[in-house]
Design a protein around this motif. Structure first.
Motif, PDB file in Angstrom:
ATOM      1  N   SER A   1      -6.274  18.704  11.324  1.00 23.56           N
ATOM      2  CA  SER A   1      -7.495  18.351  10.612  1.00 23.56           C
ATOM      3  C   SER A   1      -7.320  16.911  10.201  1.00 23.56           C
ATOM      4  O   SER A   1      -6.266  16.532   9.687  1.00 23.56           O
ATOM      5  CB  SER A   1      -7.674  19.245   9.384  1.00 23.56           C
ATOM      6  N   MET A   2      -8.309  16.108  10.463  1.00 22.76           N
ATOM      7  CA  MET A   2      -8.194  14.712  10.057  1.00 22.76           C
ATOM      8  C   MET A   2      -9.556  14.185   9.632  1.00 22.76           C
ATOM      9  O   MET A   2     -10.588  14.658  10.104  1.00 22.76           O
ATOM     10  CB  MET A   2      -7.604  13.855  11.178  1.00 22.76           C
ATOM     11  N   SER A   3      -9.503  13.267   8.737  1.00 18.75           N
ATOM     12  CA  SER A   3     -10.729  12.622   8.293  1.00 18.75           C
ATOM     13  C   SER A   3     -10.377  11.236   7.783  1.00 18.75           C
ATOM     14  O   SER A   3      -9.207  10.936   7.522  1.00 18.75           O
ATOM     15  CB  SER A   3     -11.416  13.445   7.198  1.00 18.75           C
ATOM     16  N   ASN A   4     -11.396  10.402   7.666  1.00 22.09           N
ATOM     17  CA  ASN A   4     -11.187   9.044   7.202  1.00 22.09           C
ATOM     18  C   ASN A   4     -12.517   8.497   6.717  1.00 22.09           C
ATOM     19  O   ASN A   4     -13.571   8.928   7.180  1.00 22.09           O
ATOM     20  CB  ASN A   4     -10.640   8.177   8.343  1.00 22.09           C
ATOM     21  N   TRP A   5     -12.469   7.584   5.777  1.00 20.14           N
ATOM     22  CA  TRP A   5     -13.668   6.868   5.355  1.00 20.14           C
ATOM     23  C   TRP A   5     -13.665   5.524   6.064  1.00 20.14           C
ATOM     24  O   TRP A   5     -12.683   4.784   5.998  1.00 20.14           O
ATOM     25  CB  TRP A   5     -13.679   6.652   3.838  1.00 20.14           C
ATOM     26  N   LEU A   6     -14.744   5.221   6.764  1.00 25.21           N
ATOM     27  CA  LEU A   6     -14.889   3.965   7.491  1.00 25.21           C
ATOM     28  C   LEU A   6     -16.092   3.204   6.946  1.00 25.21           C
ATOM     29  O   LEU A   6     -17.019   3.805   6.398  1.00 25.21           O
ATOM     30  CB  LEU A   6     -15.094   4.244   8.985  1.00 25.21           C
ATOM     31  N   HIS A   7     -16.113   1.916   7.131  1.00 24.76           N
ATOM     32  CA  HIS A   7     -17.273   1.095   6.798  1.00 24.76           C
ATOM     33  C   HIS A   7     -17.857   0.626   8.115  1.00 24.76           C
ATOM     34  O   HIS A   7     -17.249  -0.203   8.811  1.00 24.76           O
ATOM     35  CB  HIS A   7     -16.867  -0.093   5.908  1.00 24.76           C
TER      36      HIS A   7
ATOM     37  N   GLY B   1     -19.539  12.425  12.040  1.00 26.84           N
ATOM     38  CA  GLY B   1     -19.534  11.095  11.460  1.00 26.84           C
ATOM     39  C   GLY B   1     -20.925  10.800  10.922  1.00 26.84           C
ATOM     40  O   GLY B   1     -21.870  10.730  11.695  1.00 26.84           O
TER      41      GLY B   1
END
Length: 191
Positions: free
Chosen positions: A139-145, A186
């Motif tokens: 499981s992976m997640s990230n906050w991107l701009h 996303g």
């Protein structure tokens, strides 16, 4: 577009047909196992053959599956296969039609429910029941701009990676491969 076999859905009737939870599971069965009989899909989805047959007719009228009569061993067997390798839609395509927009909104919610159900089913098992797969699942997640254009580019890149992995040769008999569900979302949000 990263896979020519992906169908762009712009008809709200098709979107409604494919978003029904049981029909979605039936499409997944065909995606994972390939062409199949009504009775086999009914068994894998814990449905009666009559109910599965009804839902296959809906999927067929919507252009999502097609009959595969050449696979039948006799006149009573009814085989079905997917018409496309997958589907995509954009809510933007339905924005000018209030009924279509409502269908698209419901489809997005049902799609997320479907994805989460698959993951929750896996997580509900014990670590022991998962065997060697327990250390491989992720499981992976990230906050991107990102700009909207960059998010679209990321979608294409992730889609290309998944397509590359799904188009690999079929496993041999000694191969330990089994169906693995991978999904990514996303969208803009706030922590």
């Amino acid at each position: 577009m990263y896979d020519a076999g992906i169908q762009q859905v712009t008809d709200s009737r098709v979107l409604a047909a494919m978003s029904h939870p049981l029909r979605r599971r039936m499409l997944d069965v065909l995606k994972v196992h390939g062409p199949s009989t009504v009775s086999a899909v009914a068994g894998l989805t814990a449905q009666s053959v009559a109910n599965a047959s009804h839902h296959f007719r809906v999927l067929h009228r919507s252009g999502l599956v097609e009959a595969a009569p050449e696979l039948a061993r006799d006149g009573r067997e009814r085989w079905w296969r997917l018409v496309s390798t997958g589907w995509r839609w954009s809510s933007r395509d339905f924005a000018t039609d209030p009924a279509g927009a409502a269908v698209a909104e419901a489809a997005e919610s049902l799609n997320l429910d479907h994805h989460v159900r698959i993951v929750r089913t896996w997580l509900s098992g014990s670590v022991e029941s998962r065997g060697d797969w327990a250390g491989s699942a992720f499981s992976m997640s990230n906050w991107l701009h990102l700009t909207p254009e960059e998010l679209a580019q990321l979608s294409g890149e992730l889609g290309a990676v998944l397509t590359r992995w799904s188009n690999r040769p079929s496993p041999g008999e000694d191969d330990e491969r089994k169906p693995v569900f991978v999904f990514a979302y996303g969208q803009p949000g706030e922590p």
